[in-house]
Design a protein around this motif. Structure first.
Motif, PDB file in Angstrom:
ATOM      1  N   ASP A   1     -20.806   5.464  60.432  1.00 36.62           N
ATOM      2  CA  ASP A   1     -22.111   4.745  59.610  1.00 36.62           C
ATOM      3  C   ASP A   1     -21.492   4.327  58.486  1.00 36.62           C
ATOM      4  OD1 ASP A   1     -24.091   7.806  60.173  1.00 36.62           O
ATOM      5  OD2 ASP A   1     -23.942   6.100  61.249  1.00 36.62           O
ATOM      6  N   SER A   2     -20.281   4.652  57.866  1.00 36.57           N
ATOM      7  CA  SER A   2     -19.806   3.778  56.737  1.00 36.57           C
ATOM      8  C   SER A   2     -19.473   2.214  57.079  1.00 36.57           C
ATOM      9  CB  SER A   2     -18.467   4.458  56.243  1.00 36.57           C
ATOM     10  OG  SER A   2     -17.469   4.611  57.017  1.00 36.57           O
ATOM     11  N   VAL A   3     -19.461   1.807  58.263  1.00 36.79           N
ATOM     12  CA  VAL A   3     -19.071   0.500  58.427  1.00 36.79           C
ATOM     13  C   VAL A   3     -19.841   0.059  59.423  1.00 36.79           C
ATOM     14  CG1 VAL A   3     -16.294   0.943  58.031  1.00 36.79           C
ATOM     15  CG2 VAL A   3     -17.309   1.090  60.365  1.00 36.79           C
ATOM     16  N   LYS A   4     -20.796   0.464  59.904  1.00 39.92           N
ATOM     17  CA  LYS A   4     -22.011   0.364  60.745  1.00 39.92           C
ATOM     18  C   LYS A   4     -22.691  -1.049  60.458  1.00 39.92           C
ATOM     19  CE  LYS A   4     -23.284   3.327  63.510  1.00 39.92           C
ATOM     20  NZ  LYS A   4     -23.949   4.456  64.318  1.00 39.92           N
ATOM     21  N   GLY A   5     -22.822  -2.310  61.152  1.00 39.34           N
ATOM     22  CA  GLY A   5     -23.272  -3.151  60.688  1.00 39.34           C
ATOM     23  C   GLY A   5     -22.510  -4.145  59.648  1.00 39.34           C
ATOM     24  N   ARG A   6     -21.128  -3.872  59.419  1.00 39.31           N
ATOM     25  CA  ARG A   6     -20.288  -4.652  58.706  1.00 39.31           C
ATOM     26  C   ARG A   6     -19.358  -4.916  59.380  1.00 39.31           C
ATOM     27  NH1 ARG A   6     -18.086  -2.691  54.298  1.00 39.31           N
ATOM     28  NH2 ARG A   6     -18.185  -0.725  54.908  1.00 39.31           N
ATOM     29  N   PHE A   7     -18.751  -4.180  60.329  1.00 37.24           N
ATOM     30  CA  PHE A   7     -17.601  -4.151  60.981  1.00 37.24           C
ATOM     31  C   PHE A   7     -17.841  -4.530  62.607  1.00 37.24           C
ATOM     32  CE2 PHE A   7     -14.341  -1.755  58.446  1.00 37.24           C
ATOM     33  CZ  PHE A   7     -14.677  -2.623  57.223  1.00 37.24           C
ATOM     34  N   THR A   8     -17.035  -5.387  63.026  1.00 38.98           N
ATOM     35  CA  THR A   8     -17.325  -5.818  64.571  1.00 38.98           C
ATOM     36  C   THR A   8     -15.726  -5.960  65.334  1.00 38.98           C
ATOM     37  OG1 THR A   8     -19.330  -6.984  64.224  1.00 38.98           O
ATOM     38  CG2 THR A   8     -18.319  -7.450  66.197  1.00 38.98           C
ATOM     39  N   ILE A   9     -15.774  -5.066  66.100  1.00 41.74           N
ATOM     40  CA  ILE A   9     -14.437  -5.271  66.994  1.00 41.74           C
ATOM     41  C   ILE A   9     -14.853  -6.005  68.180  1.00 41.74           C
ATOM     42  CG2 ILE A   9     -15.040  -3.036  68.437  1.00 41.74           C
ATOM     43  CD1 ILE A   9     -11.934  -2.593  68.415  1.00 41.74           C
ATOM     44  N   SER A  10     -13.708  -6.788  68.621  1.00 40.84           N
ATOM     45  CA  SER A  10     -13.516  -7.515  69.715  1.00 40.84           C
ATOM     46  C   SER A  10     -12.508  -7.692  70.511  1.00 40.84           C
ATOM     47  CB  SER A  10     -14.355  -9.000  69.623  1.00 40.84           C
ATOM     48  OG  SER A  10     -13.313  -9.516  68.381  1.00 40.84           O
ATOM     49  N   ARG A  11     -12.444  -8.119  71.602  1.00 38.78           N
ATOM     50  CA  ARG A  11     -11.258  -8.085  72.450  1.00 38.78           C
ATOM     51  C   ARG A  11     -11.143  -9.434  73.358  1.00 38.78           C
ATOM     52  NH1 ARG A  11     -11.105  -2.803  75.681  1.00 38.78           N
ATOM     53  NH2 ARG A  11      -9.116  -3.576  76.320  1.00 38.78           N
ATOM     54  N   ASP A  12      -9.832 -10.117  73.322  1.00 39.14           N
ATOM     55  CA  ASP A  12      -9.525 -11.304  74.216  1.00 39.14           C
ATOM     56  C   ASP A  12      -8.364 -10.721  74.918  1.00 39.14           C
ATOM     57  OD1 ASP A  12      -8.802 -13.735  75.311  1.00 39.14           O
ATOM     58  OD2 ASP A  12      -9.061 -14.832  73.483  1.00 39.14           O
ATOM     59  N   ASN A  13      -8.521 -10.441  76.309  1.00 39.93           N
ATOM     60  CA  ASN A  13      -7.917  -9.822  76.993  1.00 39.93           C
ATOM     61  C   ASN A  13      -6.746 -10.940  77.777  1.00 39.93           C
ATOM     62  OD1 ASN A  13      -8.636  -7.092  76.924  1.00 39.93           O
ATOM     63  ND2 ASN A  13      -9.740  -7.295  79.098  1.00 39.93           N
ATOM     64  N   ALA A  14      -7.134 -12.332  77.451  1.00 41.04           N
ATOM     65  CA  ALA A  14      -6.158 -13.188  77.997  1.00 41.04           C
ATOM     66  C   ALA A  14      -4.959 -13.686  77.087  1.00 41.04           C
ATOM     67  CB  ALA A  14      -6.954 -14.503  77.918  1.00 41.04           C
ATOM     68  N   LYS A  15      -5.501 -13.015  75.485  1.00 35.40           N
ATOM     69  CA  LYS A  15      -4.433 -13.143  74.692  1.00 35.40           C
ATOM     70  C   LYS A  15      -3.622 -12.017  74.332  1.00 35.40           C
ATOM     71  CE  LYS A  15      -6.467 -16.960  72.179  1.00 35.40           C
ATOM     72  NZ  LYS A  15      -7.126 -17.771  70.987  1.00 35.40           N
ATOM     73  N   ASN A  16      -4.051 -10.790  75.108  1.00 33.20           N
ATOM     74  CA  ASN A  16      -3.677  -9.662  74.913  1.00 33.20           C
ATOM     75  C   ASN A  16      -3.821  -9.161  73.420  1.00 33.20           C
ATOM     76  OD1 ASN A  16      -2.994  -7.433  76.596  1.00 33.20           O
ATOM     77  ND2 ASN A  16      -0.702  -7.575  76.218  1.00 33.20           N
ATOM     78  N   THR A  17      -4.922  -9.436  72.685  1.00 33.19           N
ATOM     79  CA  THR A  17      -5.089  -9.406  71.506  1.00 33.19           C
ATOM     80  C   THR A  17      -6.599  -8.879  71.150  1.00 33.19           C
ATOM     81  OG1 THR A  17      -3.776 -11.245  70.896  1.00 33.19           O
ATOM     82  CG2 THR A  17      -5.261 -10.554  69.406  1.00 33.19           C
ATOM     83  N   PHE A  18      -6.698  -7.927  70.253  1.00 30.65           N
ATOM     84  CA  PHE A  18      -8.165  -7.667  69.768  1.00 30.65           C
ATOM     85  C   PHE A  18      -8.376  -7.834  68.358  1.00 30.65           C
ATOM     86  CE2 PHE A  18      -7.295  -3.389  68.497  1.00 30.65           C
ATOM     87  CZ  PHE A  18      -6.033  -2.995  68.796  1.00 30.65           C
ATOM     88  N   TYR A  19      -9.310  -7.874  67.714  1.00 31.57           N
ATOM     89  CA  TYR A  19      -9.761  -8.171  66.401  1.00 31.57           C
ATOM     90  C   TYR A  19     -10.589  -7.074  65.784  1.00 31.57           C
ATOM     91  CZ  TYR A  19      -8.256 -12.561  68.672  1.00 31.57           C
ATOM     92  OH  TYR A  19      -7.291 -13.600  69.136  1.00 31.57           O
ATOM     93  N   LEU A  20     -10.537  -7.044  64.325  1.00 35.05           N
ATOM     94  CA  LEU A  20     -11.509  -6.595  63.650  1.00 35.05           C
ATOM     95  C   LEU A  20     -12.149  -7.343  62.596  1.00 35.05           C
ATOM     96  CD1 LEU A  20     -13.145  -3.699  63.171  1.00 35.05           C
ATOM     97  CD2 LEU A  20     -11.361  -3.323  61.174  1.00 35.05           C
ATOM     98  N   GLN A  21     -13.428  -7.844  62.738  1.00 32.56           N
ATOM     99  CA  GLN A  21     -14.082  -8.534  61.734  1.00 32.56           C
ATOM    100  C   GLN A  21     -14.952  -7.616  60.753  1.00 32.56           C
ATOM    101  OE1 GLN A  21     -14.182 -12.168  61.495  1.00 32.56           O
ATOM    102  NE2 GLN A  21     -15.287 -11.696  59.608  1.00 32.56           N
ATOM    103  N   MET A  22     -14.472  -7.950  59.538  1.00 37.99           N
ATOM    104  CA  MET A  22     -15.049  -7.256  58.538  1.00 37.99           C
ATOM    105  C   MET A  22     -15.978  -8.197  57.511  1.00 37.99           C
ATOM    106  SD  MET A  22     -11.716  -4.541  57.851  1.00 37.99           S
ATOM    107  CE  MET A  22     -10.782  -5.907  57.251  1.00 37.99           C
ATOM    108  N   ASN A  23     -17.051  -7.776  57.342  1.00 40.36           N
ATOM    109  CA  ASN A  23     -18.083  -8.441  56.335  1.00 40.36           C
ATOM    110  C   ASN A  23     -18.525  -7.615  55.105  1.00 40.36           C
ATOM    111  OD1 ASN A  23     -17.737 -10.637  58.104  1.00 40.36           O
ATOM    112  ND2 ASN A  23     -19.304 -10.198  59.615  1.00 40.36           N
ATOM    113  N   ASN A  24     -19.005  -8.329  54.361  1.00 46.17           N
ATOM    114  CA  ASN A  24     -19.470  -7.535  53.156  1.00 46.17           C
ATOM    115  C   ASN A  24     -18.460  -6.242  52.598  1.00 46.17           C
ATOM    116  OD1 ASN A  24     -21.329  -6.743  51.185  1.00 46.17           O
ATOM    117  ND2 ASN A  24     -22.604  -5.337  52.725  1.00 46.17           N
ATOM    118  N   LEU A  25     -17.321  -6.624  52.810  1.00 44.03           N
ATOM    119  CA  LEU A  25     -16.451  -5.781  52.315  1.00 44.03           C
ATOM    120  C   LEU A  25     -16.823  -4.978  50.875  1.00 44.03           C
ATOM    121  CD1 LEU A  25     -13.271  -7.533  53.521  1.00 44.03           C
ATOM    122  CD2 LEU A  25     -14.075  -5.220  54.258  1.00 44.03           C
ATOM    123  N   LYS A  26     -16.452  -3.565  51.143  1.00 41.38           N
ATOM    124  CA  LYS A  26     -16.698  -2.816  49.776  1.00 41.38           C
ATOM    125  C   LYS A  26     -15.346  -2.160  49.222  1.00 41.38           C
ATOM    126  CE  LYS A  26     -21.076  -1.486  51.475  1.00 41.38           C
ATOM    127  NZ  LYS A  26     -21.873  -0.264  51.939  1.00 41.38           N
TER     128      LYS A  26
END
Length: 125
Positions: free
Chosen positions: A61-86
């Motif tokens: 709940d502490s990050v829901k709606g602000r953080f988004t995880i995603s992956r790019d298997n072609a690049k063998n990489t994943f990401y964390l987009q963090m918005n409205n940081l506190k």
């Protein structure tokens, strides 16, 4: 399993950062992936996890709606987009991956995971 996290930095409250985690020596395709953080004096906690299928995500709940995880298997990489940081998002962020785990299990069974070097995120008020 070797993972390298990057992308941390110093940001003002309300700002955004995107973290990256590059896997080497194996393919991420069949792995659940996740991001974790450890604040000073606190235990490490899971903040975003994604099932290997990409169809199920877990966020506390502490990050829901602000953080988004995603992956790019072609690049063998994943990401964390963090918005409205506190300021309470400050900590060292780590990435991890494990096979045969659900998104919830990966974020919950932290003691079963292996860790590489994390990346520092500092949010100023």
């Amino acid at each position: 399993v070797q993972l390298q996290a990057s992308g941390g930095g110093l940001v003002q409250a309300g700002g955004s950062l995107r973290l990256s985690c590059v896997a080497s020596g194996f393919s991420l395709d069949s792995y659940a992936i996740g991001w974790f953080r450890q604040a000073p004096g606190k235990e490490r906690e899971g903040v975003s996890c994604l099932h290997s299928s990409g169809l199920s995500e877990y966020y506390p709940d502490s990050v829901k709606g602000r953080f988004t995880i995603s992956r790019d298997n072609a690049k063998n990489t994943f990401y964390l987009q963090m918005n409205n940081l506190k300021p309470e998002d400050t900590g060292v962020y780590y990435c991890a991956a494990k096979q045969r785990y659900s998104d919830w299990a990966l974020c919950s069974y932290i003691d079963t995971l292996s860790w590489g070097q994390g990346t520092q995120v500092t949010v100023s008020s």
